[in-house]
Design a protein around this motif. Structure first.
Motif, PDB file in Angstrom:
ATOM      1  N   PRO A  29       0.834  -1.207   0.000  1.00 41.65           N
ATOM      2  CA  PRO A  29       0.000   0.000   0.000  1.00 41.65           C
ATOM      3  C   PRO A  29       0.870   1.260   0.000  1.00 41.65           C
ATOM      4  CG  PRO A  29       0.042  -0.974   2.174  1.00 41.65           C
ATOM      5  CD  PRO A  29       0.774  -1.915   1.271  1.00 41.65           C
ATOM      6  N   SER A  30       0.310   2.325  -0.511  1.00 42.20           N
ATOM      7  CA  SER A  30       1.012   3.608  -0.468  1.00 42.20           C
ATOM      8  C   SER A  30       1.081   4.071   0.988  1.00 42.20           C
ATOM      9  CB  SER A  30       0.257   4.643  -1.298  1.00 42.20           C
ATOM     10  OG  SER A  30      -0.999   4.925  -0.689  1.00 42.20           O
ATOM     11  N   ALA A  31       1.922   5.044   1.244  1.00 41.06           N
ATOM     12  CA  ALA A  31       2.042   5.576   2.601  1.00 41.06           C
ATOM     13  C   ALA A  31       0.706   6.140   3.069  1.00 41.06           C
ATOM     14  CB  ALA A  31       3.129   6.644   2.639  1.00 41.06           C
ATOM     15  N   GLN A  32      -0.009   6.787   2.177  1.00 43.25           N
ATOM     16  CA  GLN A  32      -1.310   7.363   2.518  1.00 43.25           C
ATOM     17  C   GLN A  32      -2.319   6.263   2.853  1.00 43.25           C
ATOM     18  OE1 GLN A  32      -3.004   9.779  -0.570  1.00 43.25           O
ATOM     19  NE2 GLN A  32      -4.607  10.603   0.752  1.00 43.25           N
ATOM     20  N   ALA A  33      -2.336   5.206   2.063  1.00 43.15           N
ATOM     21  CA  ALA A  33      -3.263   4.097   2.322  1.00 43.15           C
ATOM     22  C   ALA A  33      -2.899   3.392   3.630  1.00 43.15           C
ATOM     23  CB  ALA A  33      -3.242   3.110   1.163  1.00 43.15           C
ATOM     24  N   ALA A  34      -1.610   3.190   3.872  1.00 46.20           N
ATOM     25  CA  ALA A  34      -1.173   2.538   5.103  1.00 46.20           C
ATOM     26  C   ALA A  34      -1.562   3.358   6.327  1.00 46.20           C
ATOM     27  CB  ALA A  34       0.335   2.306   5.073  1.00 46.20           C
ATOM     28  N   ALA A  35      -1.465   4.674   6.221  1.00 41.17           N
ATOM     29  CA  ALA A  35      -1.824   5.539   7.342  1.00 41.17           C
ATOM     30  C   ALA A  35      -3.314   5.449   7.665  1.00 41.17           C
ATOM     31  CB  ALA A  35      -1.435   6.979   7.030  1.00 41.17           C
ATOM     32  N   ALA A  36      -4.128   5.156   6.655  1.00 40.56           N
ATOM     33  CA  ALA A  36      -5.578   5.084   6.854  1.00 40.56           C
ATOM     34  C   ALA A  36      -6.046   3.709   7.340  1.00 40.56           C
ATOM     35  CB  ALA A  36      -6.288   5.447   5.549  1.00 40.56           C
ATOM     36  N   MET A  37      -5.157   2.710   7.305  1.00 37.03           N
ATOM     37  CA  MET A  37      -5.544   1.348   7.696  1.00 37.03           C
ATOM     38  C   MET A  37      -5.569   1.189   9.206  1.00 37.03           C
ATOM     39  SD  MET A  37      -3.327  -1.086   5.257  1.00 37.03           S
ATOM     40  CE  MET A  37      -3.323  -0.850   3.503  1.00 37.03           C
ATOM     41  N   ASP A  38      -6.444   0.281   9.648  1.00 39.39           N
ATOM     42  CA  ASP A  38      -6.429  -0.060  11.072  1.00 39.39           C
ATOM     43  C   ASP A  38      -5.422  -1.190  11.291  1.00 39.39           C
ATOM     44  OD1 ASP A  38      -7.683  -2.421  10.244  1.00 39.39           O
ATOM     45  OD2 ASP A  38      -9.621  -1.895  11.095  1.00 39.39           O
ATOM     46  N   ARG A  39      -5.187  -1.507  12.535  1.00 37.41           N
ATOM     47  CA  ARG A  39      -4.185  -2.513  12.891  1.00 37.41           C
ATOM     48  C   ARG A  39      -4.490  -3.866  12.266  1.00 37.41           C
ATOM     49  NH1 ARG A  39      -0.141  -4.006  16.133  1.00 37.41           N
ATOM     50  NH2 ARG A  39      -0.269  -5.958  17.291  1.00 37.41           N
ATOM     51  N   GLN A  40      -5.747  -4.255  12.253  1.00 35.08           N
ATOM     52  CA  GLN A  40      -6.131  -5.555  11.698  1.00 35.08           C
ATOM     53  C   GLN A  40      -5.768  -5.651  10.210  1.00 35.08           C
ATOM     54  OE1 GLN A  40     -10.240  -6.522  12.252  1.00 35.08           O
ATOM     55  NE2 GLN A  40     -10.021  -8.596  11.472  1.00 35.08           N
ATOM     56  N   ASP A  41      -6.002  -4.591   9.459  1.00 35.20           N
ATOM     57  CA  ASP A  41      -5.643  -4.583   8.037  1.00 35.20           C
ATOM     58  C   ASP A  41      -4.133  -4.719   7.861  1.00 35.20           C
ATOM     59  OD1 ASP A  41      -8.278  -4.280   7.194  1.00 35.20           O
ATOM     60  OD2 ASP A  41      -8.141  -2.090   7.147  1.00 35.20           O
ATOM     61  N   LYS A  42      -3.372  -4.002   8.687  1.00 39.48           N
ATOM     62  CA  LYS A  42      -1.914  -4.062   8.584  1.00 39.48           C
ATOM     63  C   LYS A  42      -1.394  -5.460   8.928  1.00 39.48           C
ATOM     64  CE  LYS A  42      -1.279   0.831   9.513  1.00 39.48           C
ATOM     65  NZ  LYS A  42      -0.800   1.844  10.460  1.00 39.48           N
ATOM     66  N   VAL A  43      -1.981  -6.093   9.939  1.00 39.21           N
ATOM     67  CA  VAL A  43      -1.575  -7.450  10.312  1.00 39.21           C
ATOM     68  C   VAL A  43      -1.896  -8.425   9.180  1.00 39.21           C
ATOM     69  CG1 VAL A  43      -2.059  -9.373  11.893  1.00 39.21           C
ATOM     70  CG2 VAL A  43      -1.678  -7.077  12.796  1.00 39.21           C
ATOM     71  N   SER A  44      -3.052  -8.271   8.553  1.00 39.48           N
ATOM     72  CA  SER A  44      -3.434  -9.149   7.439  1.00 39.48           C
ATOM     73  C   SER A  44      -2.451  -9.018   6.283  1.00 39.48           C
ATOM     74  CB  SER A  44      -4.842  -8.821   6.948  1.00 39.48           C
ATOM     75  OG  SER A  44      -5.790  -9.152   7.914  1.00 39.48           O
ATOM     76  N   ILE A  45      -2.082  -7.796   5.948  1.00 39.61           N
ATOM     77  CA  ILE A  45      -1.128  -7.578   4.861  1.00 39.61           C
ATOM     78  C   ILE A  45       0.234  -8.152   5.228  1.00 39.61           C
ATOM     79  CG2 ILE A  45       0.180  -5.793   3.631  1.00 39.61           C
ATOM     80  CD1 ILE A  45      -2.421  -4.134   3.608  1.00 39.61           C
TER      81      ILE A  45
END
Length: 59
Positions: A29-45
Motif C-alpha cells: 500500500p502507499s504511505a497514505q493508504a497505510a496511514a488510513a488502515m487499522d491494525r487488523q488490516d496491517k496485520v493481514s497484509i
C-alpha cells in the motif's frame, strides 16, 4: 462416457492450478493508504506478505 468426462476434467486441475504463488503478489500500500488502515488490516497484509516471501520467494 461419464468416466471419460471425469478423467478429462480431473486432468485440467493440475497440481499448480490456483497455486497461491501463481495468483498472488505482494501487497504494497502507499504511505497514505497505510496511514488510513487499522491494525487488523496491517496485520493481514503483513501475514500475506510474510507467507508469500516464505512460499514464493517474494522480496
Amino acid at each position: 462416457m461419464l468416466m471419460l468426462t471425469s478423467v478429462s476434467a480431473a486432468g485440467c486441475g493440475g497440481r499448480n492450478a490456483g497455486d497461491f504463488c501463481d495468483v498472488s503478489s505482494p501487497t504494497r500500500p502507499s504511505a497514505q493508504a497505510a496511514a488510513a488502515m487499522d491494525r487488523q488490516d496491517k496485520v493481514s497484509i503483513l501475514k500475506h506478505n510474510e507467507y508469500g516471501a516464505k512460499a514464493c520467494g517474494w522480496r
